[in-house]
Design a protein around this motif. Structure first.
Motif, PDB file in Angstrom:
ATOM      1  N   PHE B  55      22.681 -41.119 -10.976  1.00 12.99           N
ATOM      2  CA  PHE B  55      22.511 -39.847 -11.676  1.00 12.99           C
ATOM      3  C   PHE B  55      23.003 -38.646 -10.855  1.00 12.99           C
ATOM      4  O   PHE B  55      22.224 -37.807 -10.413  1.00 12.99           O
ATOM      5  CB  PHE B  55      21.045 -39.643 -12.086  1.00 12.99           C
ATOM      6  N   TYR B  56      24.279 -38.634 -10.620  1.00 10.55           N
ATOM      7  CA  TYR B  56      24.877 -37.433 -10.038  1.00 10.55           C
ATOM      8  C   TYR B  56      26.306 -37.326 -10.527  1.00 10.55           C
ATOM      9  O   TYR B  56      26.883 -38.291 -11.050  1.00 10.55           O
ATOM     10  CB  TYR B  56      24.811 -37.463  -8.506  1.00 10.55           C
ATOM     11  N   GLU B  57      26.869 -36.137 -10.362  1.00  7.66           N
ATOM     12  CA  GLU B  57      28.232 -35.913 -10.832  1.00  7.66           C
ATOM     13  C   GLU B  57      29.037 -35.316  -9.686  1.00  7.66           C
ATOM     14  O   GLU B  57      28.559 -34.411  -8.992  1.00  7.66           O
ATOM     15  CB  GLU B  57      28.192 -34.934 -12.020  1.00  7.66           C
ATOM     16  N   ALA B  58      30.234 -35.835  -9.507  1.00  7.59           N
ATOM     17  CA  ALA B  58      31.103 -35.286  -8.463  1.00  7.59           C
ATOM     18  C   ALA B  58      31.732 -33.989  -8.977  1.00  7.59           C
ATOM     19  O   ALA B  58      32.165 -33.908 -10.124  1.00  7.59           O
ATOM     20  CB  ALA B  58      32.184 -36.290  -8.102  1.00  7.59           C
ATOM     21  N   LEU B  59      31.750 -32.992  -8.111  1.00  8.57           N
ATOM     22  CA  LEU B  59      32.356 -31.704  -8.483  1.00  8.57           C
ATOM     23  C   LEU B  59      33.576 -31.462  -7.587  1.00  8.57           C
ATOM     24  O   LEU B  59      33.920 -32.307  -6.748  1.00  8.57           O
ATOM     25  CB  LEU B  59      31.329 -30.579  -8.296  1.00  8.57           C
ATOM     26  N   ASP B  60      34.184 -30.315  -7.746  1.00  6.84           N
ATOM     27  CA  ASP B  60      35.343 -29.980  -6.907  1.00  6.84           C
ATOM     28  C   ASP B  60      34.902 -29.780  -5.458  1.00  6.84           C
ATOM     29  O   ASP B  60      33.739 -29.540  -5.164  1.00  6.84           O
ATOM     30  CB  ASP B  60      35.975 -28.670  -7.420  1.00  6.84           C
TER      31      ASP B  60
END
Lengths: 759, 385
Positions: B55-60
């Motif tokens: 439950f995480y999202e990679a960002l820039d």
């Protein structure tokens, strides 16, 4: 020409009262911060160090004002009145400054840093005002008296006032429950004297009117004091009004009432609620320890055991139990707030209450016991730590039957022990084990410690069977609960937690138990400060000595090579004397607390005598400083300071070892004498160094400035370092050793200094 | 130098040596008393990056956004989230506490508290480091308000070993407790999944601050939950714990919908959350949204963590809170942390007879048979076998 000079008595009296007011203010504020710091004696070091620094700044400011303001009498009166007015305001806000400043929740505690900031802010104005008095007093003395040494005279009378305040506070004012009454009574007295004295000095009728007005105010003093007291307590205790608030010899006692419940506070911390105490902890401790004992007949219970605790104790078939408290005043006050049924139960003829400090009682009694226990106290102050030291455990052993049992508890956890608690439990475990061959622990929220000369069997069946035989009723001692508390895996977990910790024993003058308890407290509020403390701990003691010795040798080499600036080492000598001055003051206070536990009451006297000693030392050395060759004298005082370190160490241990035979009166007299002697040595050095510094070509004002700054900075830094690090962690012996090393270096530097005319 | 008083120098030097000798001699380090003490199995070595988080999202720019709890921390490379237990390492989020509980104990289930779920049984409890709330009266602050590095103590205990311990010790339930289990979600999830396969019950005690998706997924493997509903005031939640009441309330509904057994605890702290009107609103909300049969525990505060000088909650306040909840129609309301109090036990709402005779954490009698009151036959909601 022809004008008769005003009598000098009024001005002497006024300056004396400046000292009195300062000391009373210092003691009242000190006690308030002591309560804010929940009885942790290290707060004394923070307050005294900051007081010293601010007093010095105030003194410099007063000197500046004195030079630029021509109306010195007006300035004197202004400062005098301003201080007396600002003191109750400072006291008022001292009670809730932490709440307002740091936005803490009701009942939230704080670490050292907020306390440090709060003391600085609260002390700022009153202490600056008080500090500014000294140079102005000297000018006034010069103006109104024919004395040739007005500074010295001002110093004398102010210090005399300080001594008188110490005596007055200790024997009269310390037990007054309302600090504002103390403050206002002293203020009105001083204002009246100012009016009358001012009239004799200046012949102005307005001064008489001023005095009369102050006298009229006396009628309002008590209601005003009551209003301030109550309002400030309501602000401090989030809207609740204490039904009892008093100062005993040992500390501050407060009772809050909520509906049918009474919460008892000691030095600002709750320790018991009736009729709903932490009953599970009481049942566990009392019935586990007594259930382990095959047949307890004669018991001694010390501290934190009044009320519900003692009621459970009395369920067992004793012949007699003696109960003492750390603060005997607690017993009487708590009795007044117990529910009638509980009070009645405690009137059991088997229970004998001894209104004495428990440790002192143990040291002096000839009785033998088969069960000795401490109630719910922790070694989180120097006052309570003296019940967990090797020296105390030895006393217990001497009074315990061979098959007797000694029990107490320490804070623990069902889940996880943080490092400071591991250290605390391990240190006390090791200390106990040093005295008793058999030590066992039942871990839990409270870890219950058992010690005996005979083997101890902690067995659920055994406990249950003893309790059943004695017809003890307890809803808590259920087989599943016994199984839970005595679980082997929990025991194994506890021992695995403390393994490798507690390398140094807890002793009276090496209060490691207190240090770790304070460390745990500190870690609750500031993990960063806790980590810094841990880093400091990791520095080997020999490394500190090595660095000091190395630095000292380099300094010696540097100063000896500066042939033309030999006086350059004098600020360092005075700076180190400043350190010693503050440390000596604190050392006497801490040793007294470690041994007797009622410095709360005695602190005024000890401090007053110390300051008077410092004054006497300076008076002794001032005439001698006019001699042609003062260097040998300076060397003697330096050597005497060095010897005094050994003397302190020996005296402290003599008192610790022979507590049972030294009469109380003699102890107090000895501590007063010690305070005086140490103050004398400190006071004697400053005029000699000043003279030598001046003799070597420095301008007079520069001399005083540099040396004064060195003295104060040394005192401030020394006070903080001693209180917060050295004494609690290294203990008395090693702290004195560090000081001995520092002073040896400065002593050698004096030996290497050539006398005048020989350069 | 001839002016130097030689005798004085000699005396002082001798004294100094004496000081050094005596003081060093007297300090005396401790003998090896601890040698007899059992060795600890855990170590304090850094476990490193233990498990990639879920439950995480990679960002820039190598940032990540954790989506496990309502905070949804955006975490820079090399940094940890608010909880201190999840770390971004080069754009990948790791759980730092997977398989490394700092506390492992067997407790009575009453300690959770769980009053309607297998009373009188034991639970294998696991707790790690960290929390996503900041309550200043947290009883387990040693664990919850510290990172694993600060604690420096843990057991190397992968999920399969947890199951083995539970089986070996014959413990019917595993509980994730002590600190907020959200921060060790991956570990909890894997243990729960494995436990379910072995017919071991799964319990957790939480502040209900997970995001809905991970919570729903977890609830597939959970049998019973205890939720701390610390108050019924958003300001209280925000200002004192940096939490969010609305999130907690939504999660309570999700848990109720999942079918797992649910109990709610309200720690009544004097002056902070003891307003009777708020207690009434809370009780009303529980009845309307979770059901009248949801057990509600009013717990007594006692000085803890940073609230060291606040006196314990008056029992009268707790009793009044219970009366209010009864007035609002809740059926099972108990008073906790007051050992010996009558309402520490459970009573039948129909006949008022004692269903479970409880004393603190000890169950002395259970008057429930086949889920019904032995006195009047009332069906008592809960899990009894």
């Amino acid at each position: 020409m022809g004008i008769k000079p005003p009598p000098s008595l009024p001005i002497k009296l006024l300056i004396c009262l400046v000292g009195t007011g300062g000391m009373i203010g210092q003691l009242l504020l000190l006690r308030e911060f002591f309560i804010l710091g929940t009885g942790n004696e290290l707060v004394i070091g923070i307050v005294l160090s900051n007081w010293l620094l601010l007093e010095a700044v105030g003194s410099l400011g007063g000197g500046f004002l004195g030079k630029h303001v021509r109306r010195t009498w007006f300035l004197f009166v202004l400062l005098y009145v301003a201080y007396l007015l600002i003191l109750p305001i400072a006291l008022f806000f001292s009670r809730d400054i932490i709440i307002r400043l740091f936005q803490v929740l009701p009942g939230e505690g704080v670490g050292y840093f907020p306390l440090f900031i709060a003391t600085c802010l609260i002390l700022l104005i009153p202490v600056l005002l008080h500090g500014a008095h000294f140079p102005i007093s000297a000018q006034i003395m010069k103006r109104f008296t024919p004395l040739h040494n007005p500074e010295g005279s001002a110093y004398f009378y102010e210090t005399l006032g300080t001594l008188l305040a110490g005596i007055l506070f200790t024997f009269v004012l310390a037990r007054w429950d309302n600090i504002f009454t103390v403050c206002l009574v002293i203020a009105i007295f001083q204002l009246v004297i100012l009016g009358v004295g001012g009239y004799f000095l200046t012949s102005r009728r307005s001064m008489l009117l001023f005095g009369a007005a102050a006298l009229l105010l006396a009628g309002y003093a008590v209601p005003l004091a009551n209003y301030l007291h109550e309002t400030s307590l309501i602000r401090q205790w989030y809207g609740k009004v204490p039904v009892h608030y008093s100062h005993s010899y040992h500390g501050n006692i407060m009772v809050l009432e909520e509906g049918k419940e009474h919460h008892f506070y000691y030095d600002g911390r709750p320790f018991l609620s009736v009729p709903y105490p932490e009953i599970d902890a009481i049942h566990d401790f009392v019935h586990f320890t007594l259930g382990t004992h095959p047949q307890p007949e004669k018991g001694l219970i010390m501290g934190g055991a009044h009320g519900p605790f003692m009621r459970e104790m009395l369920q067992h078939p004793w012949h007699s139990i003696i109960y003492t408290e750390i603060d005997p005043a607690l017993i009487r006050i708590m009795d007044d707030y117990f529910p009638p049924s509980l009070y009645e139960e405690l009137q059991d003829p088997r229970l004998e209450r001894v209104y004495k400090d428990g440790r002192l009682y143990l040291a002096r009694t000839d009785e033998q016991f088969d069960y000795i226990a401490l109630g719910f106290i922790e070694p989180d102050t120097l006052q309570t730590n003296r019940y967990f030291t090797h020296d105390f455990f030895q006393l217990v052993k001497n009074r315990l039957d061979e098959d007797g049992l000694f029990a107490f508890s320490l804070p623990g956890s069902y889940q996880y022990l943080p490092p400071a608690l591991r250290e605390l439990n391990a240190t006390i475990h090791a200390t106990l084990h040093e005295v008793f061959p058999h030590v066992k622990v039942i871990p839990g929220e409270l870890n219950i410690f058992f010690a005996s000369e005979k083997d101890i069997t902690l067995c659920a069946d055994n406990i249950a069977s003893h309790l059943e035989d004695r017809q003890v009723e307890s809803d808590f001692i259920h087989p599943s609960h016994l199984q839970f508390r005595l679980s082997p895996s929990r025991k194994q977990w506890f021992y695995s937690m403390i393994r490798g910790y507690g390398e140094t024993l807890n002793r009276d003058f090496l209060p490691r138990g207190f240090y770790h308890a304070s460390q745990h407290w500190q870690q609750q509020f500031s993990p960063t400060a806790g980590r810094i403390q841990q880093r400091i701990e990791q520095v080997p003691f020999l490394a500190i000595l090595g660095v000091l010795a190395g630095g000292g040798l380099l300094w010696l080499w540097g100063t000896s090579s500066m042939q033309k600036k030999k006086q350059a080492h004098l600020p360092v000598i005075i700076g180190t004397t400043g350190i010693l001055g503050m440390v000596f003051d604190l050392v006497v206070i801490f040793i007294f607390q470690c041994l007797y536990g009622y410095v709360y009451h005695m602190i005024g006297l000890l401090m007053g005598v110390f300051m008077f000693g410092a004054f006497a030392g300076s008076r002794w050395s001032i005439p001698k400083s006019k001699d042609y060759n003062i260097l040998p004298l300076l060397r003697k005082t330096e050597g005497a300071l060095l010897i005094s370190l050994l003397f302190i160490y020996l005296l402290a241990h003599i008192f610790s070892q022979f507590m049972e035979v030294i009469p109380p009166f003699l102890s107090i007299v000895s501590f007063i004498a010690l305070s005086f002697c140490l103050g004398f040595l400190i006071g004697a050095q400053f005029p000699l160094a000043t003279r030598l510094f001046r003799e070597r070509g420095r301008h007079s004002s520069q001399t005083a400035g540099v040396l004064y700054a060195s003295d104060l900075f040394g005192g401030w830094a020394g006070g903080l370092a001693f209180s917060l690090v050295f004494f609690p962690f290294y203990g008395l012996g090693r702290t004195l050793l560090i000081l001995a090393l520092i002073k040896s270096i400065t002593f050698i530097s004096l030996l290497l200094t050539q006398t005048r005319g020989k350069t | 130098m001839e002016n130097i008083p030689k005798k004085l120098i000699i005396i002082c030097l001798i004294m100094t040596v004496a000081v050094v000798t005596i003081m060093n001699f007297s300090v005396g380090d401790r003998d090896d008393h601890i040698s007899a003490i059992t060795r600890a199995t855990p170590t304090a070595d850094d476990p490193g990056l233990t498990k990639e988080a879920r439950f995480y999202e990679a960002l820039d720019d190598n940032y990540v956004q954790c989506q496990l709890c309502f905070r949804e921390c955006e975490i820079a490379d090399g940094q940890k989230g608010f909880c201190g237990s999840r770390k971004n390492e080069e754009g990948v989020l790791y759980s730092l506490v997977y398989g490394v509980p700092s506390a492992v104990h067997i407790d009575p289930i009453e300690k959770e508290p769980q009053h309607h779920f297998l009373p009188g049984t034991q639970i294998l409890c696991l707790g790690t480091a960290g929390c996503n709330f900041r309550w200043k009266f947290c009883h387990n602050w040693h664990l919850s308000q510290r990172t694993l590095e600060e604690i420096g103590y843990f057991h190397d205990l992968p999920p399969e070993e947890v199951i083995e311990i539970a089986k070996a010790r014959n413990v019917p339930s595993i509980s994730f407790t002590y600190n907020e289990p959200t921060v060790f979600y991956e570990y909890m999830y894997d243990v729960a999944e494995a436990a379910q396969k072995e017919d071991i019950n799964v319990v957790f005690h939480s502040n209900a601050s997970m995001n809905p998706e991970p919570l729903r997924k977890l609830m597939e493997h959970v049998d019973s939950v205890t939720i701390d509903l610390k108050g019924f005031n958003q300001h209280y939640y925000r200002s004192i714990s940096q939490g969010d009441l609305n999130v907690v309330l939504e999660n309570l509904k999700i848990i109720r919908e999942s079918g797992a057994w649910l109990e709610v605890v309200n720690l009544v702290v004097p002056t902070l959350n003891d307003d009777p009107e708020e207690i009434r609103q809370m009780a009303r909300w529980i009845k309307e949204n979770l059901g009248a049969h949801t057990p509600l525990h009013f717990s007594r505060f006692s000085p803890s963590y940073q609230l060291t000088s606040l006196s314990p909650t008056p029992v009268d306040t707790l009793e009044k809170a219970r009366d209010i909840a009864l007035e609002e129609g809740l059926l099972f309301i108990s008073i906790g942390n007051v050992p010996g109090h009558t309402h520490n036990s459970t009573f039948c709402p129909e006949c008022n007879e004692m269903l479970i005779d409880r004393h603190h954490f000890t169950v002395r009698a259970v008057n429930i048979e086949n889920g019904s009151c032995t006195s009047c036959g009332y069906d008592v909601p809960g899990v009894w076998e």
